[in-house]
Write a protein that holds these residues in place. Structure first.
Motif, PDB file in Angstrom:
ATOM      1  N   ASP A  11       0.832  -1.202   0.000  1.00  0.00           N
ATOM      2  CA  ASP A  11       0.000   0.000   0.000  1.00  0.00           C
ATOM      3  C   ASP A  11       0.868   1.253   0.000  1.00  0.00           C
ATOM      4  O   ASP A  11       1.933   1.290   0.615  1.00  0.00           O
ATOM      5  CB  ASP A  11      -0.918   0.015   1.229  1.00  0.00           C
ATOM      6  N   TYR A  12       0.360   2.273  -0.700  1.00  0.00           N
ATOM      7  CA  TYR A  12       1.098   3.525  -0.810  1.00  0.00           C
ATOM      8  C   TYR A  12       0.875   4.408   0.419  1.00  0.00           C
ATOM      9  O   TYR A  12      -0.196   4.396   1.016  1.00  0.00           O
ATOM     10  CB  TYR A  12       0.684   4.287  -2.069  1.00  0.00           C
ATOM     11  N   THR A  15      -2.192   8.777  -0.642  1.00  0.00           N
ATOM     12  CA  THR A  15      -3.389   8.241  -1.290  1.00  0.00           C
ATOM     13  C   THR A  15      -3.743   9.014  -2.560  1.00  0.00           C
ATOM     14  O   THR A  15      -3.265  10.123  -2.784  1.00  0.00           O
ATOM     15  CB  THR A  15      -4.594   8.309  -0.340  1.00  0.00           C
ATOM     16  N   LYS A  16      -4.614   8.410  -3.353  1.00  0.00           N
ATOM     17  CA  LYS A  16      -5.128   9.067  -4.561  1.00  0.00           C
ATOM     18  C   LYS A  16      -5.844  10.370  -4.188  1.00  0.00           C
ATOM     19  O   LYS A  16      -5.679  11.398  -4.853  1.00  0.00           O
ATOM     20  CB  LYS A  16      -6.082   8.115  -5.298  1.00  0.00           C
ATOM     21  N   LYS A  93      -4.574   3.272 -15.200  1.00  0.00           N
ATOM     22  CA  LYS A  93      -5.004   3.188 -13.797  1.00  0.00           C
ATOM     23  C   LYS A  93      -3.962   3.843 -12.884  1.00  0.00           C
ATOM     24  O   LYS A  93      -4.318   4.526 -11.914  1.00  0.00           O
ATOM     25  CB  LYS A  93      -5.210   1.721 -13.420  1.00  0.00           C
ATOM     26  N   ASP A  97      -4.426   7.025 -10.322  1.00  0.00           N
ATOM     27  CA  ASP A  97      -3.986   6.976  -8.928  1.00  0.00           C
ATOM     28  C   ASP A  97      -3.027   8.128  -8.602  1.00  0.00           C
ATOM     29  O   ASP A  97      -2.986   8.604  -7.472  1.00  0.00           O
ATOM     30  CB  ASP A  97      -3.308   5.633  -8.632  1.00  0.00           C
ATOM     31  N   SER A  98      -2.284   8.575  -9.607  1.00  0.00           N
ATOM     32  CA  SER A  98      -1.332   9.677  -9.397  1.00  0.00           C
ATOM     33  C   SER A  98      -2.028  11.037  -9.310  1.00  0.00           C
ATOM     34  O   SER A  98      -1.382  12.047  -9.041  1.00  0.00           O
ATOM     35  CB  SER A  98      -0.298   9.708 -10.532  1.00  0.00           C
ATOM     36  N   VAL A 121     -11.072   0.748 -12.829  1.00  0.00           N
ATOM     37  CA  VAL A 121     -11.146   1.993 -12.052  1.00  0.00           C
ATOM     38  C   VAL A 121     -12.546   2.168 -11.478  1.00  0.00           C
ATOM     39  O   VAL A 121     -13.459   1.396 -11.769  1.00  0.00           O
ATOM     40  CB  VAL A 121     -10.761   3.209 -12.928  1.00  0.00           C
ATOM     41  N   GLU A 125     -14.459   7.356 -13.386  1.00  0.00           N
ATOM     42  CA  GLU A 125     -13.023   7.460 -13.652  1.00  0.00           C
ATOM     43  C   GLU A 125     -12.670   6.961 -15.054  1.00  0.00           C
ATOM     44  O   GLU A 125     -11.510   6.924 -15.431  1.00  0.00           O
ATOM     45  CB  GLU A 125     -12.212   6.686 -12.602  1.00  0.00           C
TER      46      GLU A 125
END
Length: 199
Positions: A11-12, A15-16, A93, A97-98, A121, A125
């Motif tokens: 997990d990043y 977040t988005k 995708k 997310d970026s 997505v 989106e």
């Protein structure tokens, strides 16, 4: 999902939603689909410029350009076309997310493949833009001479000639590039995005 049991999803930290907040706008895929020569790349790039002037972060993924790098090992068989779109869907995708808008210009002839990208997505989106132009008009304005080569049998599996293009079933937008100027087409795209509260 991969079948490799040695891989673990990480997990990043950011977040988005946080990326979108920093950019000041939503992120989504603008998927331009249509026959070769219909004006997909031209419209995608012109729309990107219009968004850029509004300080909206975006990037264009173009069908030909992608085949110079990421997808250079793929041909034009039905199976390779499916894999081409699958890879682009996954890359798109990542752009969503970026926190950016990603504009993709791909023939993407099969509805099933586009539906699979849509499912990658969340709702709102994925915006499918059918760049509609009659085959005869696409052939007339064929700058690369691809249609002539296909007609002469020099290119096999060419969409619209000896390979099927399935018209989108229910796209968010239909843009008739043979009826309107590039500028008018861009206005149609931007107007839709405004009304949908995407920008």
């Amino acid at each position: 999902m991969t079948n490799n049991k040695n891989l673990t999803w990480h997990d990043y930290t950011i977040t988005k939603k946080q990326r979108r907040n920093q950019n000041g706008h939503k992120s989504f895929i603008l998927w331009f689909t249509g026959l070769s020569g219909s004006g997909k790349s031209t419209l995608a790039n012109a729309t990107a410029k219009a968004l850029f002037t509004r300080e909206i972060r975006n990037y264009v993924l173009d069908g030909d350009n992608i085949r110079f790098g990421l997808n250079k090992n793929l041909g034009f068989s039905e199976e390779d076309r499916k894999e081409n779109i699958r890879r682009i869907g996954e890359v798109s995708k990542l752009f969503v997310d970026s926190g950016q808008i990603v504009l993709t210009a791909f023939i993407s002839p099969f509805q099933k493949d586009k539906n699979q990208v849509r499912q990658l997505v969340e709702q709102k989106e994925f915006v499918e833009v059918y760049v509609k132009c009659p085959l005869a008009e696409c052939e007339k304005g064929d700058p690369k001479g691809l249609y002539q080569k296909a007609r002469n049998g020099k290119i096999k599996n060419f969409t619209g000639i000896d390979s099927l293009y399935e018209e989108p079933i229910n796209p968010e937008l239909v843009i008739e590039t043979n009826r309107y100027s590039v500028e008018e087409c861009v206005v149609q795209v931007i107007t839709y995005l405004e009304k949908a509260q995407l920008i």
